[in-house]
Design a protein around this motif. Structure first.
Motif, PDB file in Angstrom:
ATOM      1  N   CYS A   1       7.955   5.245   5.056  1.00 56.23           N
ATOM      2  CA  CYS A   1       8.656   4.061   4.642  1.00 56.23           C
ATOM      3  C   CYS A   1       9.787   4.246   3.922  1.00 56.23           C
ATOM      4  CB  CYS A   1       7.922   2.841   4.372  1.00 56.23           C
ATOM      5  SG  CYS A   1       8.641   1.270   4.012  1.00 56.23           S
ATOM      6  N   ALA A   2      11.063   3.602   4.371  1.00 53.67           N
ATOM      7  CA  ALA A   2      12.398   3.694   3.563  1.00 53.67           C
ATOM      8  C   ALA A   2      12.281   3.009   2.301  1.00 53.67           C
ATOM      9  CB  ALA A   2      13.607   3.467   4.457  1.00 53.67           C
ATOM     10  N   ILE A   3      11.347   1.923   2.193  1.00 53.42           N
ATOM     11  CA  ILE A   3      11.414   1.223   0.877  1.00 53.42           C
ATOM     12  C   ILE A   3      11.059   2.018  -0.235  1.00 53.42           C
ATOM     13  CG2 ILE A   3      10.380  -0.979   0.049  1.00 53.42           C
ATOM     14  CD1 ILE A   3      12.033  -1.538   2.658  1.00 53.42           C
ATOM     15  N   PRO A   4       9.771   2.472  -0.258  1.00 50.33           N
ATOM     16  CA  PRO A   4       9.444   3.232  -1.419  1.00 50.33           C
ATOM     17  C   PRO A   4      10.246   4.874  -1.483  1.00 50.33           C
ATOM     18  CG  PRO A   4       7.721   3.657   0.424  1.00 50.33           C
ATOM     19  CD  PRO A   4       8.858   2.366   0.664  1.00 50.33           C
TER      20      PRO A   4
ATOM     21  N   CYS B   1      10.777   5.911  10.245  1.00 51.13           N
ATOM     22  CA  CYS B   1       9.672   5.353   9.229  1.00 51.13           C
ATOM     23  C   CYS B   1       8.519   4.930  10.290  1.00 51.13           C
ATOM     24  CB  CYS B   1      10.259   4.356   8.639  1.00 51.13           C
ATOM     25  SG  CYS B   1      10.574   3.037   9.740  1.00 51.13           S
ATOM     26  N   SER B   2       7.464   4.588   9.592  1.00 47.89           N
ATOM     27  CA  SER B   2       6.168   4.297  10.431  1.00 47.89           C
ATOM     28  C   SER B   2       6.510   3.089  11.424  1.00 47.89           C
ATOM     29  CB  SER B   2       5.007   4.149   9.447  1.00 47.89           C
ATOM     30  OG  SER B   2       5.232   3.460   8.317  1.00 47.89           O
ATOM     31  N   ALA B   3       7.328   2.355  11.086  1.00 49.13           N
ATOM     32  CA  ALA B   3       7.476   1.095  11.712  1.00 49.13           C
ATOM     33  C   ALA B   3       8.361   1.472  12.921  1.00 49.13           C
ATOM     34  CB  ALA B   3       8.430   0.130  10.813  1.00 49.13           C
ATOM     35  N   ARG B   4       9.004   2.596  13.112  1.00 44.36           N
ATOM     36  CA  ARG B   4       9.699   2.787  14.588  1.00 44.36           C
ATOM     37  C   ARG B   4       8.569   3.423  15.372  1.00 44.36           C
ATOM     38  NH1 ARG B   4      13.517   4.819  10.516  1.00 44.36           N
ATOM     39  NH2 ARG B   4      15.690   4.479  11.164  1.00 44.36           N
TER      40      ARG B   4
ATOM     41  N   PRO C   1       0.859  -1.135   0.060  1.00 49.85           N
ATOM     42  CA  PRO C   1      -0.047   0.039  -0.030  1.00 49.85           C
ATOM     43  C   PRO C   1       0.835   1.255   0.100  1.00 49.85           C
ATOM     44  CG  PRO C   1      -1.011  -1.820   1.547  1.00 49.85           C
ATOM     45  CD  PRO C   1       0.438  -2.165   1.125  1.00 49.85           C
ATOM     46  N   GLN C   2       2.069   1.332   0.765  1.00 57.01           N
ATOM     47  CA  GLN C   2       2.585   2.629   0.852  1.00 57.01           C
ATOM     48  C   GLN C   2       3.496   2.796  -0.427  1.00 57.01           C
ATOM     49  OE1 GLN C   2       5.355   1.892   4.215  1.00 57.01           O
ATOM     50  NE2 GLN C   2       3.681   2.821   5.540  1.00 57.01           N
ATOM     51  N   ILE C   3       4.047   1.641  -1.000  1.00 61.86           N
ATOM     52  CA  ILE C   3       4.669   1.847  -2.247  1.00 61.86           C
ATOM     53  C   ILE C   3       3.863   2.406  -3.364  1.00 61.86           C
ATOM     54  CG2 ILE C   3       5.864   0.728  -4.127  1.00 61.86           C
ATOM     55  CD1 ILE C   3       7.022  -1.118  -1.976  1.00 61.86           C
ATOM     56  N   ALA C   4       2.490   1.620  -3.477  1.00 62.74           N
ATOM     57  CA  ALA C   4       1.503   2.012  -4.456  1.00 62.74           C
ATOM     58  C   ALA C   4       1.243   3.671  -4.257  1.00 62.74           C
ATOM     59  CB  ALA C   4       0.131   1.289  -4.413  1.00 62.74           C
TER      60      ALA C   4
END
Lengths: 109, 702
Positions: free
Chosen positions: B420-423, B449-452, B372-375
């Motif tokens: 998120c660091a991925i996108p 990021c949101s995971a932290r 979802p975040q990447i998209a």
């Protein structure tokens, strides 16, 4: 750049005036692109880029001897600049514009 | 050709119907190339990377009336064959037939934006010199018409010496004529003339001819002697023989005496020729309908409103990633949990069930959760890029980013890394300079990021008192803000250090086209989102899945023991001596080890550790446990602060590492990222704990 400064600049550089087609005849006011007042059109005299990468990029984007450029504006934080050339918009940093020698052709505003 | 020559010998000589035709699609960035590619392939294409480099390669099947097998290769957008930009160099080497043993394409479709004819024709003039058939696709003719530009294609075609097809990709007008023109040119193999810009009267001709004649004698032979001659004259390439070098210097000197600068004359002559071609084939009424771009620019690059508009657009994008993705992420979480539960019911209890449910299904879930975040991010970037705003965003932020050795185009990737660091790392591809791209990737994971967030929230709620500071600010909120700022400031410092050391180099030019504003094409944007998601799942996803399985193994073996005696638990115990100077115990150690897979796992593993470790059968809320430990002095405020700082810095996300490996194409950079972040995390945590002890925060805080 004030007129006085431009005149001083002209005096110091006059002896180097080249015979390129952009400067046929009498010596013209010669300044670097970053010193051009906003809204002024100018003709490119020389791209004296310090790095080959910058020179190559400017040339391929149409900043060649004789090209017309129009100074469009400045980014909100004072740098980079925006110019129009060949009917499209191009942005470049002040430090990059300082490596392009131009001669103003007419003031639009 | 010998009659008995095998098929492999035929390859790379000349197009023959026995093998698929390879057709390259080339053109300037923003020239409408993507629309032409989509229309020609009917959106049937594959996205991959060029082997060994992280430049996107799109290949599709091109349906032609009579030739059955033709492949269309979409090259990275280029302004010039002679280039220092990394993506453009790939395009050049493919076109020259120098890319990894691939032969040069059989035909080039040159996309030329008809609203920006002169600059686009510069690259085209270089393509015409290659001795490969060229078909020119004049794009955005509808837009040109509305601007009062009228182009007489038959005259343009005659002057350029190549077929010209006017197309308007959005309504597929002209695409069919483009297909048949491609087929005609393939069958006739008419290569056109080339070097028309090099007027015979110019002094440069003598130099080029002299050097080219010499270059033809080289061994191994150069494919394009004239192009080699030009590039050694301009200094963009080194002469391939010492004799050539000597003659080249002679010629440069000869030109200099005639007041001709070898490095700039080629471009000047090309543009002079193009100017003549355009004047003869085109009539422009008035530049009236540029007004949309002018009006929008008046606001969007305005000194005050420009910054406000920028902040508003970025806030909207950031919020959408943060908020918009949370619901689909919950659904994915629920779906994965449901599938896991169903699988658990169907399978007999045992190791296999644990592998399937806790290892595989949970592992797949940990890949899907990023989608979802990447998209959403790529949907926004697509809209911004296609509409022309992305260039303005770079224009507005360049001044600030440059202070840290970065540039305007680094802003969006870094901002999205807060979600998120991925996108964020994936979107660093919009940065054309390799050193700027790598620097951006290296510091992107320092953005919190949101995971932290779950880790921050838990520790802040447990250890930071809910004071109100200055009447309005809550102390907890301020600590949270401080953690975010800590990440940002450090990222900027690390970027500066990287640009001054390992990633130092000649400063890359910023010079950037600002495309006209236009309505983005939803088809292009949506398809791009799908491509991105698919690429992520295919390449990074497999690494993430593998790592998930390893983590599952460490947490569940040896069999039938609680988590403290598992391998993960043993590692937690083993690193206890390292954690002691931070004021942390082995329980937290297990949490840290487990969350190397993903940070948010820290909370759940800590819950597992405390529940399993307690004899008390009543389920204990983690917050209560931490509060109690805080009160008893077992877990001090100083240690909690150290742990928070550790989580700001430490690289505890295998997905980030997987994506970094993919985007940098290098294990060294990936390992470097892990080591520098984790070392920074440990060092800063140590400093925090010892510092806090010094200031008397080690004891109970009543």
């Amino acid at each position: 750049m004030s007129e006085q400064n431009a005149q001083e600049h002209l005096n110091t550089t006059q002896s180097f005036t080249t015979q390129s087609f952009a400067t046929q005849g009498a010596a013209r006011l010669k300044i670097t692109l970053d010193k051009l007042p906003r809204g002024t059109a100018a003709q490119v005299l020389k791209v004296k880029a310090l790095s080959r990468a910058l020179q190559q990029r400017l040339l391929s984007m149409g900043i060649v001897e004789g090209a017309s450029v129009l100074f469009k504006g400045v980014a909100p934080l004072g740098d980079p600049l925006q110019i129009e050339t060949m009917g499209y918009l191009l942005s470049l940093r002040r430090s990059e514009a300082a490596q392009i020698e131009v001669t103003p052709i007419l003031a639009r505003s | 050709m010998l009659p008995h020559s095998s098929d492999s010998l035929v390859r790379g000589v000349k197009f023959s119907p026995t093998r698929p035709a390879r057709i390259a699609l080339a053109g300037n960035p923003n020239s409408g190339k993507t629309s032409v590619f989509n229309a020609l392939t009917g959106l049937r294409y594959k996205v991959a990377n060029y082997p060994g480099v992280t430049v996107e390669k799109k290949e599709g099947k091109l349906a032609l009336p009579n030739i059955s097998h033709a492949t269309l290769i979409d090259l990275p957008g280029s302004y010039s064959l002679d280039t220092y930009a990394f993506d453009e160099q790939i395009a050049t080497s493919v076109l020259l037939g120098e890319f990894r043993g691939e032969s040069a394409p059989d035909l080039i479709v040159a996309v030329v934006d008809s609203t920006n004819l002169e600059r686009n024709l510069f690259f085209t003039s270089q393509l015409l010199d290659l001795g490969i058939p060229v078909v020119i696709a004049l794009s955005m003719t509808d837009l040109a018409e509305s601007q009062g530009i009228s182009i007489r294609t038959e005259i343009l075609s005659r002057l350029l010496g190549a077929p010209v097809v006017a197309i308007c990709a959005k309504v597929k007008k002209g695409i069919e004529s483009l297909r048949s023109e491609i087929e005609n040119s393939l069958e006739s193999h008419s290569t056109g003339v080339g070097f028309r810009w090099l007027s015979a009267a110019h002094a440069l001709v003598t130099s080029v001819d002299r050097l080219a004649d010499l270059a033809t004698l080289l061994s191994p032979p150069v494919r394009h002697p004239k192009i080699h001659a030009l590039s050694i004259l301009s200094g963009s390439q080194v002469a391939r023989s010492s004799e050539l070098k000597v003659i080249c210097e002679e010629e440069i000197e000869r030109l200099r005496v005639l007041d001709v600068d070898a490095a700039t004359i080629e471009a000047t002559l090309r543009y002079q020729w193009i100017g003549k071609v355009v004047r003869q084939s085109t009539s422009a009424a008035s530049a009236a309908s540029r007004s949309l771009t002018q009006r929008l620019d008046a606001v969007l690059t305005h000194r005050v409103f420009g910054l406000m508009a920028f902040a508003a657009i970025m806030a909207l994008m950031f919020q959408s990633i943060f908020v918009g993705a949370s619901l689909p992420m919950e659904w994915i979480d629920m779906a994965v949990a449901w599938i896991g539960a169903s699988a658990a019911e169907m399978l007999p209890e045992g190791q296999f069930r644990s592998l399937v449910v806790d290892g595989m299904i949970a592992g797949v879930g940990s890949v899907l959760i990023f989608i979802p975040q990447i998209a959403i991010l790529f949907f926004f970037i697509g809209l911004l890029e296609d509409s022309g705003y992305l260039a303005r965003a770079a224009y507005v932020t360049d001044r600030v980013m440059r202070k840290f050795g970065l540039q305007g185009r680094s802003f969006v990737p870094l901002l999205s890394s807060f979600a998120c660091a991925i996108p964020g790392i994936l979107s660093a591809r919009t940065i054309p300079t390799l050193s700027d791209r790598f620097t951006t990737i290296m510091v992107a994971p320092l953005m919190s990021c949101s995971a932290r967030l779950p880790v921050y929230s838990l520790l802040i709620a447990a250890f930071i008192p809910a004071y109100v500071v200055g009447g309005i600010f809550s102390l907890q909120g301020l600590v949270m803000l401080g953690l975010y700022l800590l990440g940002v400031v450090t990222a900027m410092l690390v970027a500066s250090v990287l640009k001054l050391t390992v990633l130092r180099g000649e400063p890359a030019p910023f010079v950037m086209e600002m495309p006209l504003f236009r309505r983005p094409s939803l088809r292009v944007v949506v398809r791009n989102v799908l491509d991105r998601v698919l690429l992520f799942v295919q390449s990074a996803g497999t690494i993430i899945l593998a790592c998930s399985l390893v983590m599952w193994f460490l947490a569940s073996y040896p069999r039938d023991v609680n988590i403290e005696q598992s391998y993960a638990g043993r590692i937690g115990h083993a690193i206890e001596p390292a954690l002691a100077p931070l004021g942390l115990g082995w329980e937290v150690g297990i949490g840290i080890v487990a969350s190397f897979a993903a940070r948010e796992v820290f909370v759940s593993s800590l819950a597992t550790v405390y529940n399993l470790g307690d004899d008390d059968t009543a389920p204990t809320s983690l917050l209560h446990v931490l509060n109690a430990q805080h009160a008893s002095g077992e877990f001090t405020l100083a240690a909690a602060l150290a742990l928070l700082v550790f989580y700001v810095y430490a690289c505890m996300c295998m997905s980030t590492l997987a994506v970094t490996r993919r985007e940098t194409g290098s294990w060294s950079w990936t390992i470097f990222m892990f080591v520098y972040m984790t070392a920074l995390g440990y060092g800063a945590a140590l400093l925090t704990y010892q510092g806090a002890l010094y200031f008397g925060l080690g004891g109970n805080v009543g």
